[in-house]
Motif scaffolding. Structure first.
Motif, mmCIF file in Angstrom:
data_model
loop_
_atom_site.group_PDB
_atom_site.id
_atom_site.type_symbol
_atom_site.label_atom_id
_atom_site.label_comp_id
_atom_site.label_asym_id
_atom_site.label_seq_id
_atom_site.Cartn_x
_atom_site.Cartn_y
_atom_site.Cartn_z
ATOM 1 N N GLY A 271 0.818 -1.206 0.000
ATOM 2 C CA GLY A 271 0.000 0.000 0.000
ATOM 3 C C GLY A 271 0.852 1.257 0.000
ATOM 4 N N GLY A 272 0.437 2.247 -0.790
ATOM 5 C CA GLY A 272 1.158 3.505 -0.860
ATOM 6 C C GLY A 272 0.490 4.625 -0.090
ATOM 7 N N GLU A 273 -0.658 4.344 0.522
ATOM 8 C CA GLU A 273 -1.357 5.338 1.330
ATOM 9 C C GLU A 273 -0.650 5.421 2.688
ATOM 10 O OE1 GLU A 273 -2.929 7.943 3.115
ATOM 11 O OE2 GLU A 273 -3.858 7.760 1.126
ATOM 12 N N PHE A 274 0.157 6.456 2.875
ATOM 13 C CA PHE A 274 1.095 6.494 4.001
ATOM 14 C C PHE A 274 0.423 6.500 5.360
ATOM 15 C CE2 PHE A 274 0.165 10.976 3.649
ATOM 16 C CZ PHE A 274 0.381 11.497 4.908
ATOM 17 N N SER A 275 -0.805 7.017 5.447
ATOM 18 C CA SER A 275 -1.454 7.081 6.750
ATOM 19 C C SER A 275 -1.671 5.696 7.351
ATOM 20 C CB SER A 275 -2.789 7.825 6.638
ATOM 21 O OG SER A 275 -3.681 7.134 5.779
ATOM 22 N N CYS A 276 -1.741 4.676 6.475
ATOM 23 C CA CYS A 276 -1.926 3.307 6.970
ATOM 24 C C CYS A 276 -0.712 2.796 7.733
ATOM 25 C CB CYS A 276 -2.210 2.363 5.803
ATOM 26 S SG CYS A 276 -3.738 2.704 4.909
ATOM 27 N N PHE A 277 0.433 3.450 7.565
ATOM 28 C CA PHE A 277 1.670 2.968 8.172
ATOM 29 C C PHE A 277 2.117 3.817 9.361
ATOM 30 C CE2 PHE A 277 1.583 1.330 3.901
ATOM 31 C CZ PHE A 277 2.102 0.061 4.021
ATOM 32 N N LEU A 278 1.341 4.845 9.702
ATOM 33 C CA LEU A 278 1.724 5.704 10.807
ATOM 34 C C LEU A 278 1.345 5.059 12.138
ATOM 35 C CD1 LEU A 278 0.612 9.173 9.386
ATOM 36 C CD2 LEU A 278 2.922 8.237 9.498
ATOM 37 N N ASP A 279 2.358 4.675 12.884
ATOM 38 C CA ASP A 279 2.135 4.080 14.214
ATOM 39 C C ASP A 279 1.099 2.966 14.173
ATOM 40 O OD1 ASP A 279 3.907 5.971 15.354
ATOM 41 O OD2 ASP A 279 2.292 7.455 15.396
ATOM 42 N N ASN A 280 1.206 2.112 13.174
ATOM 43 C CA ASN A 280 0.238 1.021 13.011
ATOM 44 C C ASN A 280 0.877 -0.294 13.448
ATOM 45 O OD1 ASN A 280 -1.669 -0.831 12.262
ATOM 46 N ND2 ASN A 280 -1.761 -0.224 10.108
ATOM 47 N N PRO A 281 0.468 -0.831 14.582
ATOM 48 C CA PRO A 281 1.056 -2.094 15.051
ATOM 49 C C PRO A 281 0.414 -3.322 14.407
ATOM 50 C CG PRO A 281 -0.548 -1.319 16.634
ATOM 51 C CD PRO A 281 -0.519 -0.287 15.528
ATOM 52 N N ASP A 282 -0.597 -3.101 13.558
ATOM 53 C CA ASP A 282 -1.384 -4.229 13.054
ATOM 54 C C ASP A 282 -1.179 -4.462 11.557
ATOM 55 O OD1 ASP A 282 -2.591 -4.664 15.589
ATOM 56 O OD2 ASP A 282 -3.936 -2.977 15.198
ATOM 57 N N LEU A 283 0.016 -4.246 11.057
ATOM 58 C CA LEU A 283 0.283 -4.534 9.656
ATOM 59 C C LEU A 283 0.113 -6.024 9.396
ATOM 60 C CD1 LEU A 283 3.403 -2.276 8.996
ATOM 61 C CD2 LEU A 283 1.044 -1.864 8.293
ATOM 62 N N ASP A 284 -0.498 -6.341 8.269
ATOM 63 C CA ASP A 284 -0.847 -7.715 7.912
ATOM 64 C C ASP A 284 0.267 -8.293 7.041
ATOM 65 O OD1 ASP A 284 -1.940 -10.037 6.785
ATOM 66 O OD2 ASP A 284 -3.969 -9.206 6.773
ATOM 67 N N GLU A 285 1.026 -9.213 7.596
ATOM 68 C CA GLU A 285 2.171 -9.774 6.868
ATOM 69 C C GLU A 285 1.718 -10.577 5.661
ATOM 70 O OE1 GLU A 285 5.588 -11.250 8.984
ATOM 71 O OE2 GLU A 285 4.801 -10.523 10.891
ATOM 72 N N ASP A 286 0.605 -11.284 5.783
ATOM 73 C CA ASP A 286 0.088 -12.021 4.630
ATOM 74 C C ASP A 286 -0.290 -11.070 3.498
ATOM 75 O OD1 ASP A 286 0.410 -14.349 6.037
ATOM 76 O OD2 ASP A 286 -1.711 -14.886 6.101
ATOM 77 N N LEU A 287 -0.861 -9.921 3.848
ATOM 78 C CA LEU A 287 -1.262 -8.958 2.833
ATOM 79 C C LEU A 287 -0.038 -8.457 2.057
ATOM 80 C CD1 LEU A 287 -3.838 -6.124 3.144
ATOM 81 C CD2 LEU A 287 -1.575 -5.594 2.278
ATOM 82 N N ILE A 288 1.052 -8.175 2.762
ATOM 83 C CA ILE A 288 2.276 -7.718 2.084
ATOM 84 C C ILE A 288 2.720 -8.756 1.065
ATOM 85 C CG2 ILE A 288 4.682 -7.057 2.376
ATOM 86 C CD1 ILE A 288 2.994 -5.006 3.689
ATOM 87 N N VAL A 289 2.723 -10.014 1.464
ATOM 88 C CA VAL A 289 3.175 -11.084 0.564
ATOM 89 C C VAL A 289 2.228 -11.244 -0.614
ATOM 90 C CG1 VAL A 289 3.543 -13.573 0.367
ATOM 91 C CG2 VAL A 289 4.446 -12.323 2.341
ATOM 92 N N ARG A 290 0.938 -11.276 -0.363
ATOM 93 C CA ARG A 290 -0.022 -11.460 -1.462
ATOM 94 C C ARG A 290 0.027 -10.272 -2.436
ATOM 95 N NH1 ARG A 290 -0.594 -16.853 -1.535
ATOM 96 N NH2 ARG A 290 -1.972 -17.671 0.104
ATOM 97 N N HIS A 291 0.251 -9.076 -1.907
ATOM 98 C CA HIS A 291 0.397 -7.909 -2.784
ATOM 99 C C HIS A 291 1.628 -8.082 -3.667
ATOM 100 C CE1 HIS A 291 -0.112 -3.236 -3.037
ATOM 101 N NE2 HIS A 291 0.349 -3.722 -4.164
ATOM 102 N N ALA A 292 2.734 -8.528 -3.071
ATOM 103 C CA ALA A 292 3.968 -8.742 -3.835
ATOM 104 C C ALA A 292 3.774 -9.816 -4.900
ATOM 105 C CB ALA A 292 5.103 -9.119 -2.899
ATOM 106 N N GLN A 293 3.078 -10.889 -4.552
ATOM 107 C CA GLN A 293 2.822 -11.951 -5.532
ATOM 108 C C GLN A 293 1.949 -11.440 -6.663
ATOM 109 O OE1 GLN A 293 1.116 -14.941 -2.969
ATOM 110 N NE2 GLN A 293 3.105 -15.799 -2.391
ATOM 111 N N CYS A 294 0.947 -10.643 -6.304
ATOM 112 C CA CYS A 294 0.060 -10.083 -7.313
ATOM 113 C C CYS A 294 0.834 -9.197 -8.282
ATOM 114 C CB CYS A 294 -1.028 -9.272 -6.613
ATOM 115 S SG CYS A 294 -2.368 -8.756 -7.682
ATOM 116 N N ALA A 295 1.788 -8.423 -7.747
ATOM 117 C CA ALA A 295 2.550 -7.476 -8.559
ATOM 118 C C ALA A 295 3.643 -8.144 -9.389
ATOM 119 C CB ALA A 295 3.177 -6.420 -7.653
ATOM 120 N N ALA A 296 4.062 -9.328 -8.991
ATOM 121 C CA ALA A 296 5.271 -9.926 -9.562
ATOM 122 C C ALA A 296 5.216 -10.095 -11.074
ATOM 123 C CB ALA A 296 5.552 -11.272 -8.898
#
Length: 508
Positions: free
Chosen positions: A354-379
């Protein structure tokens, strides 16, 4: 006076095009939908072009509005729209329209944009990039086993908006920073925009020269955009265009910069009382911004109008760190496919995670699966782009998954590049709808898998908490990591977190 044309949809007819951000709503035809290309852009690419699976198309010479209601398509425009019929398929109609109205220019953006992942420092640094941080970011990419590629220094590297010089405090030795990145194997792109900060000396200089958009009252227009209040460079003025070119070319000559990320240019800031060197509209201004950047091989755009067939990298607008189909991971494939069917062949999904920076401000609940699936989708998009550092936020298992798909993109980079070169000749999309490659097989509504060219089928997981997915296989033999599958059929296949399902068509 606006003209109106009604087109009754044929049995089984569906339509695509118009607005990339509506990709998740395509194909259009069954549900009621109204759009006006003069005002509706949703921060991404648009085109005055609609195309159907029954071999019909509509192309407008000015921004038109369109409405789907009760299986009737109504188009309203200032000028008569061109209607093409009798081309049989989605592909046939697309190619006929592209050849006539937005032909391929014969060139592609910089090759490394396709053959290796891109890295944008936005999420890691936001408004505080520095020379030291950029060098550390590039070194960490390599140390974690990811291939070098184009690297982008995003917003606030500069002294001010329109003052296109490195900020001395953040980049005390800019040439040294760029040289270091080059030595590590990273060509360097800089973020730029069409806005000019009103309290700067540059604003006063450009105002005297008449290079800024004015209001009817004779004052320089000041608009409110996401970074505050600014004046706008008048791109209808040849002097203003030459001024900007001089600044950007100077960055390339002085520091070795390789290209630019051209942000903003959105038509929605345009007001009725704007006065420009020659009359223009918001959509035409957006087009002028894209035409300016095409002279640089390494370029990226988010907002475009009617620039199909051009040598421009086109990124999807900023996505949230979410799974949803409107502005999250599930929107990537349908919106990327929409870019292609509108003539924007060189597509890039938004920054991985995700490029929407507000989602990453002091967010302890980042979804590791989402990061991977996004990367796979983009590959296996034409381009893929990282921003948030996977090694900083992921455990070893999830990091390994991201590294593997980054390597996969590089492995297939030669094939992706070949498809890009073909697109520069034919205008065809690089990533394609199933309906585009396999017409009239009942695949019109498949938007969660895609074809890379005609022979690679890609079926990423774009939903949470799942380790399998159904894949639709057209006729033929398809070979993937799980073996060879004979189509036509639909198979539910295992897709654990470390697996991207993709298949090569045999015998072609």
């Amino acid at each position: 006076m606006r003209q109106s044309k009604e087109i009754k949809l044929l049995d089984g007819e569906y339509w695509w095009g118009g607005i990339a951000a509506d990709g998740y709503r395509m194909p259009m035809g069954d549900e009621e939908l109204h759009r006006d290309l003069r005002t509706d852009q949703f921060s991404n690419q648009t085109a005055p072009f609609l195309v159907s699976n029954k071999g019909r198309y509509i192309y407008g010479f000015d921004p038109f509005s369109y409405t789907f209601q009760n299986r009737v398509l109504t188009v309203e425009s200032e000028q008569e729209v061109a209607v093409g019929e009798g081309y049989g398929t989605l592909r046939g109609a697309y190619r006929a329209a592209a050849e006539k109205y937005f032909p391929a220019c014969g060139r592609i953006p910089g090759e490394l944009l396709f053959t290796a992942p891109q890295y944008n420092a936005w999420i890691e640094m936001m408004y505080e990039p520095t020379g030291d941080k950029m060098a550390a970011y590039a070194n960490a990419i390599l140390e974690n086993g990811m291939p070098a590629g184009v690297i982008m220094i995003d917003d606030n590297w500069q002294e001010d908006y329109g003052v296109w010089e490195f900020h001395a405090g953040r980049f005390p030795e800019p040439k040294k920073t760029v040289d270091t990145l080059h030595q590590l194997g990273f060509p360097v792109m800089l973020w730029v925009c069409n806005y000019i900060s009103p309290d700067s000396y540059t604003f006063r200089e450009l105002e005297k020269l008449g290079y800024l958009i004015k209001t009817k009252a004779g004052d320089s227009a000041i608009v409110h955009w996401w970074n505050g209040y600014s004046g706008i460079l008048d791109l209808t003025n040849p002097g203003a265009v030459a001024w900007l070119k001089g600044r950007l070319d100077g960055l390339m000559e002085t520091y070795g910069i390789d290209g630019f990320k051209f942000d903003a240019g959105d038509p929605d800031v345009f007001a009725d009382d704007f006065v420009t060197h020659r009359p223009t509209s918001g959509t035409e201004y957006c087009k002028l911004w894209a035409q300016f950047g095409e002279q640089y091989a390494f370029n990226e755009y988010r907002a475009c109008y009617d620039m199909g067939g051009r040598a421009l990298g086109q990124r999807l607008c900023d996505k949230r760190h979410s799974w949803d189909e409107v502005n999250g991971v599930a929107s990537l494939v349908p919106n990327g496919l929409a870019q292609g069917i509108m003539g924007y062949a060189y597509s890039c999904p938004d920054m991985i995670g995700g490029g929407e920076f507000s989602c990453f401000l002091d967010n302890p609940d980042l979804d590791e699966d989402l990061i991977v699936r996004h990367a796979q989708c983009a590959a296996l998009f034409p381009m893929m782009q990282f921003s948030v550092s996977p090694w900083r936020i992921l455990d070893k298992e999830h990091l390994s998954c991201c590294v593997e798909v980054a390597k996969l993109h590089k492995e297939l980079g030669g094939e992706i590049l070949q498809l890009a070169h073909e697109a520069a000749k034919t205008g065809e999309p690089v990533m394609r709808y199933m309906e585009y490659v396999f017409p009239h097989c009942g695949y019109e509504k498949i938007t969660d898998q895609f074809m890379l060219g005609d022979n690679i089928l890609v079926a990423p997981v774009v939903t949470p908490d799942t380790d399998k997915r159904a894949v639709v296989f057209p006729a033929g033999a398809w070979r993937g990591a799980c073996g060879t599958i004979e189509g036509p059929c639909t198979k539910e296949l295992p897709a654990p977190i470390d697996t991207l399902l993709w298949f090569r068509r045999l015998g072609n």
